[in-house]
Design a protein around this motif. Structure first.
Motif, short mmCIF file in Angstrom:
data_model
loop_
_atom_site.label_atom_id
_atom_site.label_comp_id
_atom_site.label_asym_id
_atom_site.label_seq_id
_atom_site.Cartn_x
_atom_site.Cartn_y
_atom_site.Cartn_z
N LEU A 111 -4.90 -2.63 -4.06
CA LEU A 111 -3.47 -2.85 -3.81
C LEU A 111 -3.23 -4.35 -3.83
CD1 LEU A 111 -0.60 -2.04 -2.95
CD2 LEU A 111 -1.41 -2.10 -0.57
N ASN A 112 -2.54 -4.82 -4.85
CA ASN A 112 -2.25 -6.25 -5.00
C ASN A 112 -0.77 -6.49 -4.80
OD1 ASN A 112 -4.63 -5.61 -7.10
ND2 ASN A 112 -4.93 -7.54 -6.08
N CYS A 113 -0.45 -7.38 -3.87
CA CYS A 113 0.94 -7.64 -3.50
C CYS A 113 1.32 -9.10 -3.71
CB CYS A 113 1.17 -7.31 -2.02
SG CYS A 113 0.91 -5.59 -1.64
N GLY A 114 2.55 -9.30 -4.09
CA GLY A 114 3.11 -10.63 -4.05
C GLY A 114 3.50 -10.92 -2.61
N ILE A 115 3.29 -12.14 -2.19
CA ILE A 115 3.76 -12.57 -0.88
C ILE A 115 5.12 -13.22 -1.11
CG2 ILE A 115 3.36 -14.03 1.14
CD1 ILE A 115 0.38 -14.10 0.30
N PHE A 116 6.14 -12.67 -0.47
CA PHE A 116 7.48 -13.22 -0.59
C PHE A 116 7.85 -13.86 0.74
CE2 PHE A 116 7.11 -10.35 -4.04
CZ PHE A 116 7.89 -10.90 -5.05
N TYR A 117 8.04 -15.17 0.69
CA TYR A 117 8.39 -15.95 1.86
C TYR A 117 9.86 -16.34 1.73
CZ TYR A 117 8.42 -19.88 5.16
OH TYR A 117 8.71 -20.75 6.20
N ARG A 118 10.66 -15.84 2.66
CA ARG A 118 12.11 -16.06 2.61
C ARG A 118 12.67 -15.66 1.24
NH1 ARG A 118 12.50 -21.82 5.90
NH2 ARG A 118 11.66 -20.98 7.85
N GLY A 119 12.13 -14.57 0.70
CA GLY A 119 12.61 -14.02 -0.56
C GLY A 119 12.02 -14.62 -1.82
N LYS A 120 11.14 -15.61 -1.67
CA LYS A 120 10.58 -16.30 -2.83
C LYS A 120 9.09 -16.01 -2.95
CE LYS A 120 10.23 -20.87 -4.83
NZ LYS A 120 11.15 -21.44 -5.74
N LEU A 121 8.64 -15.65 -4.16
CA LEU A 121 7.22 -15.40 -4.39
C LEU A 121 6.44 -16.69 -4.14
CD1 LEU A 121 5.02 -13.41 -5.40
CD2 LEU A 121 5.45 -14.31 -7.70
N CYS A 122 5.42 -16.61 -3.30
CA CYS A 122 4.65 -17.82 -2.97
C CYS A 122 3.15 -17.62 -3.10
CB CYS A 122 5.00 -18.30 -1.57
SG CYS A 122 4.50 -17.21 -0.24
N GLY A 123 2.69 -16.43 -3.42
CA GLY A 123 1.26 -16.19 -3.56
C GLY A 123 0.97 -14.71 -3.68
N MET A 124 -0.30 -14.38 -3.53
CA MET A 124 -0.75 -13.00 -3.65
C MET A 124 -1.70 -12.69 -2.50
SD MET A 124 0.34 -11.55 -6.61
CE MET A 124 -0.87 -10.26 -6.82
N ALA A 125 -1.67 -11.44 -2.05
CA ALA A 125 -2.62 -10.95 -1.05
C ALA A 125 -2.73 -9.44 -1.22
CB ALA A 125 -2.16 -11.30 0.36
N GLY A 126 -3.88 -8.92 -0.90
CA GLY A 126 -4.03 -7.47 -0.99
C GLY A 126 -5.48 -7.06 -0.89
N PHE A 127 -5.69 -5.81 -1.22
CA PHE A 127 -7.04 -5.24 -1.22
C PHE A 127 -7.56 -5.28 -2.66
CE2 PHE A 127 -4.62 -2.82 2.09
CZ PHE A 127 -5.16 -3.49 3.18
N ASN A 128 -8.51 -6.18 -2.91
CA ASN A 128 -9.10 -6.27 -4.25
C ASN A 128 -9.87 -5.01 -4.59
OD1 ASN A 128 -8.05 -8.81 -4.63
ND2 ASN A 128 -9.92 -9.86 -4.05
N SER A 129 -10.41 -4.37 -3.57
CA SER A 129 -11.08 -3.09 -3.76
C SER A 129 -10.98 -2.29 -2.47
CB SER A 129 -12.55 -3.30 -4.15
OG SER A 129 -13.25 -3.93 -3.09
N ILE A 130 -10.90 -0.97 -2.65
CA ILE A 130 -10.88 -0.04 -1.53
C ILE A 130 -11.98 0.99 -1.78
CG2 ILE A 130 -9.57 1.64 -0.19
CD1 ILE A 130 -7.00 0.26 -1.23
N ASP A 131 -12.86 1.14 -0.82
CA ASP A 131 -13.97 2.10 -0.90
C ASP A 131 -13.65 3.23 0.08
OD1 ASP A 131 -16.32 3.55 -0.56
OD2 ASP A 131 -17.61 1.79 -0.45
N TRP A 132 -13.11 4.32 -0.46
CA TRP A 132 -12.66 5.43 0.40
C TRP A 132 -13.84 6.18 1.01
CZ3 TRP A 132 -7.98 5.28 2.07
CH2 TRP A 132 -7.00 4.63 1.31
N GLN A 133 -14.95 6.23 0.31
CA GLN A 133 -16.11 6.95 0.85
C GLN A 133 -16.62 6.28 2.12
OE1 GLN A 133 -19.20 7.84 -1.97
NE2 GLN A 133 -20.69 8.29 -0.36
N ASN A 134 -16.63 4.95 2.13
CA ASN A 134 -17.14 4.21 3.27
C ASN A 134 -16.04 3.62 4.15
OD1 ASN A 134 -20.03 4.50 2.74
ND2 ASN A 134 -19.52 3.39 0.86
N LEU A 135 -14.78 3.91 3.81
CA LEU A 135 -13.61 3.50 4.58
C LEU A 135 -13.56 1.99 4.82
CD1 LEU A 135 -13.47 6.42 7.17
CD2 LEU A 135 -12.14 6.15 5.07
N ASN A 136 -13.75 1.25 3.72
CA ASN A 136 -13.63 -0.20 3.83
C ASN A 136 -12.88 -0.77 2.64
OD1 ASN A 136 -15.59 -1.06 1.73
ND2 ASN A 136 -17.10 -0.14 3.09
#
Length: 179
Positions: free
Chosen positions: A67-92
């Motif tokens: 899950l990759n998200c844009g970070i919007f600060y006061r409505g303006k895109l300022c960076g990215m943050a998210g889950f680069n990988s999700i391992d559902w089997q190991n819940l991490n």
């Protein structure tokens, strides 16, 4: 489309194709600073490259792998943050992030990552979050340290960064340790 309101100033929104131009401009403006620690910067030469990245992230989301998200600060895109990988089997999940130079020093990333952790533990019901950062990248390492992650060790020569290897500091946080 995923959206997570962090506070009155910050919203994480799943990055979309319509954000390609804005994402490219943001990357290009902070190119020098981002390139020091991120291996993909030289390959991002146009809006088309940002669009390709966005399409890959949307495919990963559809496959429930990231899950990759844009970070919007006061409505303006300022960076990215998210889950680069999700391992559902190991819940991490592994968290990744970057912030444009003009937005550093406002607590934006700490608040964004904190919101992602809340979402991961209480909505996705994951058990562990991991963050890796180059050992010498003190700004990136400050985020997990501020959020009380445990420093679990160093992976030697973990990443090829243009012309040399960098070691990664590995940080972990368990749901039972959060708040």
């Amino acid at each position: 489309m995923f959206r997570l309101d962090i506070d009155e100033e910050i919203t994480l929104i799943q990055i979309q194709e319509s954000h390609a131009e804005e994402l490219f401009r943001l990357t290009d403006k902070s190119r020098k600073e981002l390139r020091e620690w991120l291996p993909w910067v030289d390959g991002t030469k146009s809006k088309r490259d940002s669009l390709t990245f966005i399409r890959l992230t949307l495919n990963s989301y559809e496959a429930k792998k990231a899950l990759n998200c844009g970070i919007f600060y006061r409505g303006k895109l300022c960076g990215m943050a998210g889950f680069n990988s999700i391992d559902w089997q190991n819940l991490n999940a592994q968290v990744g992030y970057w912030l444009a130079t003009d937005f550093v020093g406002r607590g934006i990333m700490t608040r964004s990552v904190s919101g992602l952790i809340e979402y991961a533990f209480y909505e996705l019901e994951l058990n562990r979050i991991e963050i890796r950062a180059a050992v010498e990248n003190s700004k990136s390492r400050a985020i997990p340290e501020r959020l009380n992650f445990k420093h679990e060790g160093v992976v030697r020569q973990a990443e090829w960064l243009y012309d040399h290897f960098v070691d990664h500091a590995v940080y972990g946080l368990l749901r039972s340790e959060w708040r």
